[in-house]
Enzyme design. Sequence first.
Site, short mmCIF file in Angstrom:
data_model
loop_
_atom_site.label_atom_id
_atom_site.label_comp_id
_atom_site.label_asym_id
_atom_site.label_seq_id
_atom_site.Cartn_x
_atom_site.Cartn_y
_atom_site.Cartn_z
NE ARG A 172 -8.27 10.54 3.12
CZ ARG A 172 -7.22 9.40 3.15
NH1 ARG A 172 -7.35 8.35 4.05
NH2 ARG A 172 -5.89 10.41 2.92
CB SER A 188 -1.03 6.26 5.93
OG SER A 188 -1.05 4.18 5.70
CG LEU A 189 2.82 7.66 2.38
CD1 LEU A 189 2.79 9.06 1.49
CD2 LEU A 189 3.57 6.05 1.92
CG ASN A 225 -2.04 -0.58 1.05
OD1 ASN A 225 -2.58 -0.87 -0.22
ND2 ASN A 225 -3.02 -1.69 2.01
CB THR A 226 4.10 1.92 0.91
OG1 THR A 226 4.08 1.36 2.41
CG2 THR A 226 5.40 2.86 1.05
CD GLU A 279 -3.22 -0.50 5.58
OE1 GLU A 279 -2.35 0.27 4.64
OE2 GLU A 279 -4.80 -0.39 5.02
O1 MEZ Z 1 -2.63 9.10 3.35
C1 MEZ Z 1 -3.46 9.01 2.77
O2 MEZ Z 1 -4.50 7.80 2.48
C2 MEZ Z 1 -3.66 9.65 1.37
C3 MEZ Z 1 -2.14 9.99 1.13
C4 MEZ Z 1 -4.43 9.34 0.59
C5 MEZ Z 1 -4.30 10.12 -0.82
O3 MEZ Z 1 -5.51 10.72 -0.65
O4 MEZ Z 1 -3.44 10.79 -1.74
#
Ligand code: MEZ
Length: 532
Positions: A359, A470-471, A127-128, A455
């Site tokens: 979100r 998350s990143l 997912n990264t 995650e």
């Molecule tokens: O952190 C995320 O999920 C992210 C940066 C997603 C995005 O909308 O680009």
Amino acid sequence: MLTQEMLDSIKKVEAKRKANAALEPERMSADAKDEVLKKYHPDYIESQFTDLVMGVNKGEKVPLELAELLEGKSRIKASDVDLSNPKYDVDVLVIGGGGSGSAAAIEAHRAGANVLVSTKLRIGDANTMMAEGGIQAADKPNDSPEIHFLDAFGGGHFAAKKPLLKKLVTEAPEAIQWLNGLGVEFDKAEDGSMLTTHGGGTSRKRMHAAKDYSGAEIMRTLRDEVQCEGIEVVDFSAAVEIILDDEGKAAGAVLMNMETKELCVARAKTVIIATGGAGRIHYQGFPTTNHYGATADGLVLAYRVGAKLLYPETLQYHPTGTAYPQQIYGALVTEKVRSLGAKLVNKDGEVFMHPLETRDVAAASIIKECRDGKGGIKTPFGEGVWLDTPMIELKNGEGTIESRIPAMLRMFSKYDIDIRKTPILVYPTLHYQNGGIDIDTNCMSGVENLFVAGEAVGGIHGTNRLMGNSLLDVVVFGRDAGKSAAAKAKDVKVGKLTLAHIDSFEKEREEAGVTTDTLSPKLLPHYAREVS
Ligand code: MEZ
């Protein structure tokens, strides 16, 4: 082909664009947010959840699909595996080759540990790699880790484990510098300072990005570093069980070759689960932004050996998944599109919400607009609302889309949609698992010597994560897990290896009356060729 209804609606969007661009939509009150979440967010549909009947989280609520996996059958029998003859014998075993696994491997290796990374696909299939919009860090004069903490704590409904969130925000500026030093090409101004934008729920502009492929750029850099440092990586090898020693401490994993199904043993002084998310489980039938291997494997591996989960009942539906065209249904339309000025509008061209609500609130509001608000636009296969992308250039000038979100421009142009001229249709898509394995501030789970990062961790973000955190957690907790696991490995004497937990888990299944034949971890989505 766009339907007549869609074409007519686009005309209304165009007619109101100038006025809409100038609008400052109001933020929702706390009560209004609660109401929309309870009524429309998928996490609140009780029939989609069940209580676990076994394991450490017995009696707690999880999504139906996850319960089936957590209470599933092991893919192997203890007798299938020769524990006396490990193929690999290392200090630190990292399970997962995404951002957190790679960051962990780099730091563990730098701390002097002998490290093995095992990954069921290839390093970087994670997912990264799919993350687009950016990574948060409070490193501007008008910002601070304290403000970052407050934004994330509130956005996560005050449920985050405070010490974990504190670690996330305080180590963020250094994480950005670390990535910058490794060679991540962040967006910068002429004077070399980092360009930053807002994300949903941020009170300061702290989103650092590499255009709209931030995750791919970060993953590229981490993967290069793993390779340059000569860390051993074994691809297409899925961990199917954690191995414990006779004192109940994590001591390795059984790895299964994804092609031949051959099993082998990786013995390790410490183990790091960095297996990522769960979008490919398609909770409640939602499409997903996730990569092919995101199937909650780490949660299953950890649960089976007795690690507790935190908030596994909370999932993140990204508000803006692609709703049209069908070929990219559910694909991520980065939040950065809204950070740059695009607003959400309904079929009559009306702005119906602030574009940068958190979100969960934004996703629930879009679902509301499509259901009760009657503002949704129907397609031949679903529905959605408009994200009015041409507003970006009205606000920031021509060329902004190409320079700041080129991947979005390219993705839609493949289907003859020029997002500089035409709005795009969006609907929530499954994006992130807010919950996961409970850890302490050294990234260790409830099972001794079993660490977790990325995650697969629960509790850093509470019950809703903000964009770009998350990143960030992948880097902060990945690095810390690597350092902690390497330090711990120095004092570990691995006892006799055992897979006795497989039989005890099976016994517990019988006692709890679980009769399903579902094998877990799942490894690949249901539409993949069968993994037996
Ligand atoms: O952190 C995320 O999920 C992210 C940066 C997603 C995005 O909308 O680009």
